[in-house]
Design a protein around this motif. Structure first.
Motif, PDB file in Angstrom:
ATOM      1  N   ILE A   1       2.484  -3.657   9.143  1.00 44.16           N
ATOM      2  CA  ILE A   1       3.095  -2.580   9.311  1.00 44.16           C
ATOM      3  C   ILE A   1       4.436  -2.904   9.852  1.00 44.16           C
ATOM      4  O   ILE A   1       4.692  -3.416  10.647  1.00 44.16           O
ATOM      5  CB  ILE A   1       2.596  -1.517  10.546  1.00 44.16           C
ATOM      6  CG1 ILE A   1       1.067  -1.058  10.054  1.00 44.16           C
ATOM      7  CG2 ILE A   1       3.416  -0.043  10.500  1.00 44.16           C
ATOM      8  CD1 ILE A   1       0.321  -1.264  11.202  1.00 44.16           C
TER       9      ILE A   1
ATOM     10  N   THR B   1       1.226   2.607  16.748  1.00 42.68           N
ATOM     11  CA  THR B   1      -0.251   1.960  16.055  1.00 42.68           C
ATOM     12  C   THR B   1      -1.301   2.214  17.389  1.00 42.68           C
ATOM     13  O   THR B   1      -1.261   1.503  18.246  1.00 42.68           O
ATOM     14  CB  THR B   1      -0.193   0.710  15.457  1.00 42.68           C
ATOM     15  OG1 THR B   1       0.897   0.691  14.484  1.00 42.68           O
ATOM     16  CG2 THR B   1      -1.462   0.623  14.887  1.00 42.68           C
TER      17      THR B   1
ATOM     18  N   THR C   1      -5.645   2.536   2.092  1.00 44.16           N
ATOM     19  CA  THR C   1      -4.653   3.022   3.073  1.00 44.16           C
ATOM     20  C   THR C   1      -4.198   4.620   2.787  1.00 44.16           C
ATOM     21  O   THR C   1      -4.193   5.077   1.371  1.00 44.16           O
ATOM     22  CB  THR C   1      -3.438   2.288   3.056  1.00 44.16           C
ATOM     23  OG1 THR C   1      -3.741   1.081   3.040  1.00 44.16           O
ATOM     24  CG2 THR C   1      -2.310   2.740   3.788  1.00 44.16           C
TER      25      THR C   1
ATOM     26  N   GLU D   1       8.162  -5.803  12.720  1.00 42.46           N
ATOM     27  CA  GLU D   1       6.800  -5.629  11.911  1.00 42.46           C
ATOM     28  C   GLU D   1       5.633  -5.990  13.114  1.00 42.46           C
ATOM     29  O   GLU D   1       5.944  -6.464  14.219  1.00 42.46           O
ATOM     30  CB  GLU D   1       6.680  -6.505  10.927  1.00 42.46           C
ATOM     31  CG  GLU D   1       6.762  -7.893  11.155  1.00 42.46           C
ATOM     32  CD  GLU D   1       6.758  -8.905  10.008  1.00 42.46           C
ATOM     33  OE1 GLU D   1       6.608  -8.244   8.840  1.00 42.46           O
ATOM     34  OE2 GLU D   1       7.199 -10.103  10.209  1.00 42.46           O
TER      35      GLU D   1
ATOM     36  N   GLU E   1       0.838  -1.379  -0.087  1.00 43.25           N
ATOM     37  CA  GLU E   1      -0.057  -0.103  -0.053  1.00 43.25           C
ATOM     38  C   GLU E   1       0.952   1.113  -0.008  1.00 43.25           C
ATOM     39  O   GLU E   1       0.469   2.218  -0.648  1.00 43.25           O
ATOM     40  CB  GLU E   1      -1.092   0.203   1.329  1.00 43.25           C
ATOM     41  CG  GLU E   1      -1.833  -1.181   1.353  1.00 43.25           C
ATOM     42  CD  GLU E   1      -3.034  -1.071   0.428  1.00 43.25           C
ATOM     43  OE1 GLU E   1      -3.721   0.009   0.334  1.00 43.25           O
ATOM     44  OE2 GLU E   1      -3.009  -1.736  -0.722  1.00 43.25           O
TER      45      GLU E   1
ATOM     46  N   ALA F   1      -3.256  -6.868   8.286  1.00 51.11           N
ATOM     47  CA  ALA F   1      -2.675  -5.474   7.792  1.00 51.11           C
ATOM     48  C   ALA F   1      -1.186  -5.734   8.563  1.00 51.11           C
ATOM     49  O   ALA F   1      -1.313  -6.007   9.619  1.00 51.11           O
ATOM     50  CB  ALA F   1      -3.516  -4.524   8.301  1.00 51.11           C
TER      51      ALA F   1
ATOM     52  N   ILE G   1      -1.367   5.274  12.468  1.00 52.24           N
ATOM     53  CA  ILE G   1      -0.055   4.808  12.596  1.00 52.24           C
ATOM     54  C   ILE G   1       0.916   6.055  12.398  1.00 52.24           C
ATOM     55  O   ILE G   1       0.802   6.873  11.453  1.00 52.24           O
ATOM     56  CB  ILE G   1       0.618   3.836  11.500  1.00 52.24           C
ATOM     57  CG1 ILE G   1      -0.190   2.502  11.733  1.00 52.24           C
ATOM     58  CG2 ILE G   1       2.207   3.554  11.700  1.00 52.24           C
ATOM     59  CD1 ILE G   1      -1.330   2.447  10.577  1.00 52.24           C
TER      60      ILE G   1
ATOM     61  N   PHE H   1       3.957  -0.483   4.268  1.00 55.81           N
ATOM     62  CA  PHE H   1       2.607  -0.963   4.668  1.00 55.81           C
ATOM     63  C   PHE H   1       1.869  -1.833   3.643  1.00 55.81           C
ATOM     64  O   PHE H   1       1.881  -1.641   2.532  1.00 55.81           O
ATOM     65  CB  PHE H   1       1.610   0.326   4.851  1.00 55.81           C
ATOM     66  CG  PHE H   1       2.035   1.203   5.872  1.00 55.81           C
ATOM     67  CD1 PHE H   1       1.327   1.317   7.109  1.00 55.81           C
ATOM     68  CD2 PHE H   1       2.909   2.100   5.650  1.00 55.81           C
ATOM     69  CE1 PHE H   1       1.807   1.908   7.979  1.00 55.81           C
ATOM     70  CE2 PHE H   1       3.361   2.871   6.373  1.00 55.81           C
ATOM     71  CZ  PHE H   1       2.881   3.103   7.782  1.00 55.81           C
ATOM     72  N   LYS H   2       1.206  -2.990   4.105  1.00 55.19           N
ATOM     73  CA  LYS H   2       0.799  -4.074   3.236  1.00 55.19           C
ATOM     74  C   LYS H   2      -0.340  -4.667   3.806  1.00 55.19           C
ATOM     75  O   LYS H   2      -0.774  -4.463   5.105  1.00 55.19           O
ATOM     76  CB  LYS H   2       1.695  -5.059   3.289  1.00 55.19           C
ATOM     77  CG  LYS H   2       3.313  -5.043   2.997  1.00 55.19           C
ATOM     78  CD  LYS H   2       4.095  -6.143   2.886  1.00 55.19           C
ATOM     79  CE  LYS H   2       5.405  -6.120   2.542  1.00 55.19           C
ATOM     80  NZ  LYS H   2       6.137  -7.398   2.812  1.00 55.19           N
TER      81      LYS H   2
ATOM     82  N   MET I   1      -5.390   2.840   7.958  1.00 53.62           N
ATOM     83  CA  MET I   1      -5.424   1.973   7.268  1.00 53.62           C
ATOM     84  C   MET I   1      -7.159   1.490   7.639  1.00 53.62           C
ATOM     85  O   MET I   1      -7.375   1.233   8.730  1.00 53.62           O
ATOM     86  CB  MET I   1      -4.414   0.766   7.504  1.00 53.62           C
ATOM     87  CG  MET I   1      -3.092   0.862   7.290  1.00 53.62           C
ATOM     88  SD  MET I   1      -2.029  -0.349   7.605  1.00 53.62           S
ATOM     89  CE  MET I   1      -2.270  -1.145   6.176  1.00 53.62           C
TER      90      MET I   1
END
Length: 320
Positions: free
Chosen positions: A190, A253, A297, A121, A41, A188, A318, A90-91, A275
């Protein structure tokens, strides 16, 4: 003066041997493959640099924006710490099958070996099938010799800790922690900006040519944390409040259970990323309104310090 606004980017899709179609089914991502495992993202990893998809900056990539407006985008404190590097990645991940069992090196090892950041992560579980589980660390404290003995005798799984998961669970994976996302989970993620992974077991999978993916047994030995770890983060969400769930040296977060409206007041020290993991919300900034849905996102430039969120949604917030 340049008018900054909330930024969204074209997702970067990654096919994976363990991927599926839930990024389309749950997050409405326009994937075209049956094995899409990841939607990146927000990324400045080389060869995978995010490109703005709307507004005045449409078509510019994140590195170009930061080069032009480093303090406005990143924030004063982030710029002082990282220069013009975007420090996070970010994914969203869809694990149709088990991911490999792996770990990531710390900053020191990653710098020496790969000229990279390490990779701390966190995971937020967005969806989990019945009986879904993660692998996180060891059942009991181990050591290099015991670990190697179990690897060589194909008994590694017997000493690793399996954790059942459900929607809403949060895990912080510090560097050195052996881990794997199990089948049937959407997450999700981070993390620090790093693509360094040491794969130590891949379920004996092979490709069409009978070849397995590379393992990094030797590299992993100096990077593993052989002690048990409590990676799961407990929290109690409160409607329309920003609740801290992770506060580590690399990122912070919070979770917002939005069911009306929340005013966000922040400093210009750091950018913020939102997100949307469930539902939808409107972001109101001055006389501008922006709408976001599950799977979106948003990068809030550091210079935007006050705005309103309205709607019914679960939002990860975040900052650095």
């Amino acid at each position: 003066m340049k008018q900054f606004y909330p930024l969204t980017f074209e997702p970067i899709f990654k096919e994976r041997i363990w991927g599926g179609t839930k990024l389309k089914d749950y997050l409405n991502k326009p994937i075209s493959s049956e094995i899409t495992g990841e939607s990146w993202e927000l990324s400045t990893v080389p060869e995978s640099i995010s490109v703005v998809n709307s507004g005045e900056f449409k078509g510019k990539n994140l590195n170009e924006l930061i080069d032009l407006y480093p303090k406005e985008i990143l924030g004063k404190e982030v710029f002082n710490q990282f220069g013009k590097q975007f420090p996070l990645l970010f994914k969203y991940l869809d694990a149709k099958a088990d991911l490999s069992i792996q770990l990531h090196p710390n900053d020191e090892l990653a710098k020496a070996r790969h000229n990279s950041f390490g990779k701390t992560e966190m995971w937020y579980v967005m969806q989990a099938d019945e009986n879904a589980r993660l692998i996180v660390g060891f059942k009991e404290n181990s050591n290099r010799e015991d670990y190697l003995n179990h690897v060589e005798n194909k008994m590694l799984l017997s000493i690793l800790n399996e954790v059942p998961v459900k929607k809403g669970d949060v895990f912080l994976l510090e560097t050195g922690t052996i881990h794997a996302i199990g089948a049937g989970i959407v997450i999700a993620e981070i993390q620090q900006t790093s693509d360094i992974t040491y794969r130590i077991y891949d379920w004996d999978r092979v490709d069409a040519n009978g070849k397995g993916r590379e393992l990094h047994t030797e590299l992993a030995l100096d990077a593993i944390n052989y002690k048990t770890t409590s990676a799961k983060k407990e929290y109690t969400s409160i409607e329309n409040k920003s609740i801290s769930v992770v506060d580590c040296p690399y990122f912070k977060t919070n979770i917002i259970s939005l069911n009306d409206e929340v005013l966000i007041d922040k400093t210009s020290d750091s950018f913020m990323v939102l997100m949307c993991t469930e539902g939808s919300f409107e972001l109101v900034f001055g006389d501008q309104k922006y709408m976001y849905l599950t799977g979106d996102t948003v990068l809030i430039p550091a210079v935007l310090t006050s705005f309103m969120l309205k709607g019914t949604a679960t939002v990860l917030e975040i900052t650095v």
